[in-house]
Write an enzyme that holds these catalytic residues in place. Sequence first.
Site, PDB file in Angstrom:
ATOM      1  CG  ASP A  56      98.135 -86.297 -48.041  1.00  0.00           C
ATOM      2  OD1 ASP A  56      98.783 -85.415 -47.490  1.00  0.00           O
ATOM      3  OD2 ASP A  56      97.253 -86.050 -48.892  1.00  0.00           O
ATOM      4  CG  ASP A  82     103.494 -93.944 -51.803  1.00  0.00           C
ATOM      5  OD1 ASP A  82     102.505 -94.082 -51.057  1.00  0.00           O
ATOM      6  OD2 ASP A  82     103.408 -93.480 -52.961  1.00  0.00           O
ATOM      7  NE  ARG A 111     100.194 -97.338 -60.969  1.00  0.00           N
ATOM      8  CZ  ARG A 111      99.679 -96.625 -61.922  1.00  0.00           C
ATOM      9  NH1 ARG A 111     100.151 -96.660 -63.121  1.00  0.00           N
ATOM     10  NH2 ARG A 111      98.651 -95.831 -61.699  1.00  0.00           N
ATOM     11  N   GLY A 112     102.888 -96.815 -55.718  1.00  0.00           N
ATOM     12  CA  GLY A 112     103.868 -95.987 -55.023  1.00  0.00           C
ATOM     13  C   GLY A 112     104.852 -96.726 -54.142  1.00  0.00           C
ATOM     14  N   GLY A 133      95.604 -90.142 -44.348  1.00  0.00           N
ATOM     15  CA  GLY A 133      95.483 -91.374 -43.570  1.00  0.00           C
ATOM     16  C   GLY A 133      94.310 -92.246 -44.006  1.00  0.00           C
TER      17      GLY A 133
HETATM   18  P1  IMP Z   1      95.963 -90.591 -48.026  1.00  0.00           P
HETATM   19  O1  IMP Z   1      94.892 -91.597 -48.242  1.00  0.00           O
HETATM   20  O2  IMP Z   1      95.411 -89.182 -48.063  1.00  0.00           O
HETATM   21  O3  IMP Z   1      96.802 -90.835 -46.801  1.00  0.00           O
HETATM   22  O4  IMP Z   1      96.865 -90.613 -49.310  1.00  0.00           O
HETATM   23  C1  IMP Z   1      97.900 -91.483 -49.489  1.00  0.00           C
HETATM   24  C2  IMP Z   1      98.197 -91.618 -50.959  1.00  0.00           C
HETATM   25  O5  IMP Z   1      98.197 -90.332 -51.621  1.00  0.00           O
HETATM   26  C3  IMP Z   1      99.598 -92.150 -51.134  1.00  0.00           C
HETATM   27  O6  IMP Z   1      99.559 -93.562 -51.265  1.00  0.00           O
HETATM   28  C4  IMP Z   1     100.058 -91.477 -52.401  1.00  0.00           C
HETATM   29  O7  IMP Z   1      99.670 -92.251 -53.516  1.00  0.00           O
HETATM   30  C5  IMP Z   1      99.307 -90.178 -52.476  1.00  0.00           C
HETATM   31  N1  IMP Z   1     100.134 -89.044 -51.990  1.00  0.00           N
HETATM   32  C6  IMP Z   1      99.912 -88.287 -50.903  1.00  0.00           C
HETATM   33  N2  IMP Z   1     100.848 -87.330 -50.773  1.00  0.00           N
HETATM   34  C7  IMP Z   1     101.695 -87.503 -51.811  1.00  0.00           C
HETATM   35  C8  IMP Z   1     102.903 -86.809 -52.239  1.00  0.00           C
HETATM   36  O8  IMP Z   1     103.395 -85.847 -51.623  1.00  0.00           O
HETATM   37  N3  IMP Z   1     103.498 -87.291 -53.350  1.00  0.00           N
HETATM   38  C9  IMP Z   1     103.009 -88.352 -54.070  1.00  0.00           C
HETATM   39  N4  IMP Z   1     101.891 -89.016 -53.714  1.00  0.00           N
HETATM   40  C10 IMP Z   1     101.242 -88.591 -52.596  1.00  0.00           C
HETATM   41 MG    MG Z   2      99.721 -94.500 -53.275  1.00  0.00          MG
END
Ligand code: IMP
Ligand code: MG
Length: 186
Positions: A109, A106, A50-51, A111
């Site tokens: 992090d 949104d 939902r971000g 990736g």
């Molecule tokens: P990744 O798969 O590790 O890149 O994570 C991405 C997802 O983690 C994003 O779509 C967010 O939902 C969540 N996320 C990562 N860092 C944050 C943060 O600092 N605040 C809020 N949500 C985050």
């Molecule tokens: Mg997200």
Amino acid sequence: METQSHFPYSFIERVIISEADIEARVKDLADTISADYLDSERLLLLGLLRGSVVFITDLMRKIRRPITMDFMSVSSYNKSESSGFVRIDADHKTNIRGWDVILIDDIVDTGYTIRTVQKLLLDREPRSLKVCVLLDKPERHKVDIAIDYLGFSIPDYFVVGYGLDYEEKGRNLPYIAAIDLNKGGG
Ligand code: IMP
Ligand code: MG
């Protein structure tokens, strides 16, 4: 005696990106996208729930091209350990074959989310696929991904606001704020 925080959530530490800065940057991104897709007849903004909701709704109103919008919902199997396993909870409805797709999230992090969804979408043979995210935490990347349209790079903070949450709280804030987990969940 405890003083009342001027933020609506007690866990907020400080604002790191103001509402005005977000608005200006979103306008820049929309202008770039509008120019990049002049020849496109089928442009789809595909947001991850939902971000990305706040970001995509602002961005789309500033794009001066015909667009359509769709969503997918994905989650990580094991959030805290960034396992890299990403589950599709709800798929998009549009048949994207032959479409110009911009995947919108949104924040990046590790990736893993973007990389997983990108692979899945490419199998569905879009005409083109690009990635647009509001925020990136480059220090946290565990996989190489290319971000075509980026709002802001930030340090390794956990942030809320403008659609981003901490345990479902904070999405309604109009700015991006860093949180202090020691301040509790109120
Ligand atoms: P990744 O798969 O590790 O890149 O994570 C991405 C997802 O983690 C994003 O779509 C967010 O939902 C969540 N996320 C990562 N860092 C944050 C943060 O600092 N605040 C809020 N949500 C985050
Ligand atoms: Mg997200």
